[in-house]
Design a protein around this motif. Structure first.
Motif, short mmCIF file in Angstrom:
data_model
loop_
_atom_site.label_atom_id
_atom_site.label_comp_id
_atom_site.label_asym_id
_atom_site.label_seq_id
_atom_site.Cartn_x
_atom_site.Cartn_y
_atom_site.Cartn_z
N UNK A 85 94.66 12.39 35.50
CA UNK A 85 93.71 11.95 34.46
C UNK A 85 94.42 11.07 33.45
N UNK A 86 95.56 11.54 32.94
CA UNK A 86 96.29 10.79 31.91
C UNK A 86 96.69 9.41 32.43
N UNK A 87 97.22 9.35 33.66
CA UNK A 87 97.65 8.06 34.22
C UNK A 87 96.47 7.10 34.40
N UNK A 88 95.35 7.61 34.90
CA UNK A 88 94.18 6.75 35.08
C UNK A 88 93.63 6.28 33.73
N UNK A 89 93.54 7.19 32.78
CA UNK A 89 93.04 6.81 31.44
C UNK A 89 93.92 5.73 30.85
N UNK A 90 95.23 5.93 30.86
CA UNK A 90 96.15 4.93 30.29
C UNK A 90 96.04 3.59 31.00
N UNK A 91 95.98 3.62 32.34
CA UNK A 91 95.87 2.39 33.10
C UNK A 91 94.60 1.63 32.75
N UNK A 92 93.48 2.34 32.78
CA UNK A 92 92.19 1.67 32.53
C UNK A 92 92.05 1.21 31.08
N UNK A 93 92.53 2.01 30.14
CA UNK A 93 92.47 1.59 28.73
C UNK A 93 93.34 0.37 28.49
N UNK A 94 94.45 0.26 29.21
CA UNK A 94 95.33 -0.91 29.03
C UNK A 94 94.65 -2.19 29.52
N UNK A 95 93.61 -2.05 30.35
CA UNK A 95 92.83 -3.19 30.81
C UNK A 95 91.49 -3.28 30.08
N UNK A 96 91.42 -2.63 28.92
CA UNK A 96 90.29 -2.74 27.99
C UNK A 96 89.00 -2.08 28.47
N UNK A 97 89.11 -1.02 29.26
CA UNK A 97 87.94 -0.22 29.61
C UNK A 97 87.86 0.95 28.64
N UNK A 98 86.65 1.41 28.39
CA UNK A 98 86.41 2.62 27.62
C UNK A 98 86.41 3.76 28.64
N UNK A 99 87.25 4.76 28.45
CA UNK A 99 87.42 5.81 29.47
C UNK A 99 87.16 7.18 28.88
N UNK A 100 86.38 7.97 29.61
CA UNK A 100 86.18 9.38 29.29
C UNK A 100 86.66 10.16 30.50
N UNK A 101 87.07 11.42 30.26
CA UNK A 101 87.66 12.20 31.35
C UNK A 101 87.07 13.60 31.40
N UNK A 102 87.02 14.13 32.62
CA UNK A 102 86.55 15.49 32.87
C UNK A 102 87.53 16.18 33.82
N UNK A 103 87.66 17.50 33.68
CA UNK A 103 88.64 18.26 34.45
C UNK A 103 88.10 18.84 35.75
N UNK A 104 86.80 18.79 35.95
CA UNK A 104 86.23 19.30 37.21
C UNK A 104 84.84 18.70 37.41
N UNK A 105 84.27 18.98 38.58
CA UNK A 105 82.98 18.40 38.93
C UNK A 105 81.84 18.82 38.02
#
Length: 128
Positions: A20-40
């Motif tokens: 989650x952390x890696x995806x959030x950081x990657x996407x935010x660095x490309x100017x996307x707004x990112x929200x995260x969830x820990x399960x389905x």
């Protein structure tokens, strides 16, 4: 529909805090707004409450509700935007199962940040 600041919003659903952390950081660095969830279950809740989500990236193997079940549920509730499944599976029957659930793409773990951005841009039909 972009978020209030004009950024496209992506929901990440993965039970691994590191992924989650890696995806959030990657996407935010490309100017996307990112929200995260820990399960389905949490992912379904985010989609139900946040009608501004433009894309979902979900792991498959998670507690409570796996990524395939979550995909089926949000699609049945009217979510019709790109859903990319993250998995270690490479078999064709898995791809067919994910597509039947409503997934529009997938990435095989492990993945590189350039691959993530390429898949997201392709799914959202954005130019590089």
């Amino acid at each position: 529909m972009p978020s209030s600041d004009g950024k496209l919003r992506i929901l990440i659903v993965d039970d691994s805090p590191t992924i989650r952390k890696n995806l959030v950081q990657t996407l935010e660095s490309f100017d996307f707004d990112v929200v995260a969830a820990a399960d389905g279950e949490e992912g379904v809740s985010h989609v139900a409450k946040d009608h501004g989500i433009d894309m979902v990236i979900t792991d498959v193997h998670m507690p409570k509700l796996d990524g395939i079940e979550m995909t089926q549920k949000i699609v049945s509730q009217g979510f019709n935007k790109p859903i990319v499944v993250l998995t270690q599976e490479r078999r064709d029957e898995f791809v067919q199962k994910a597509r039947a659930a409503g997934a529009t793409g997938w990435m095989v773990k492990p993945f590189h940040r350039d691959e993530v951005i390429s898949v997201v841009r392709h799914a959202l039909k954005l130019s590089a």
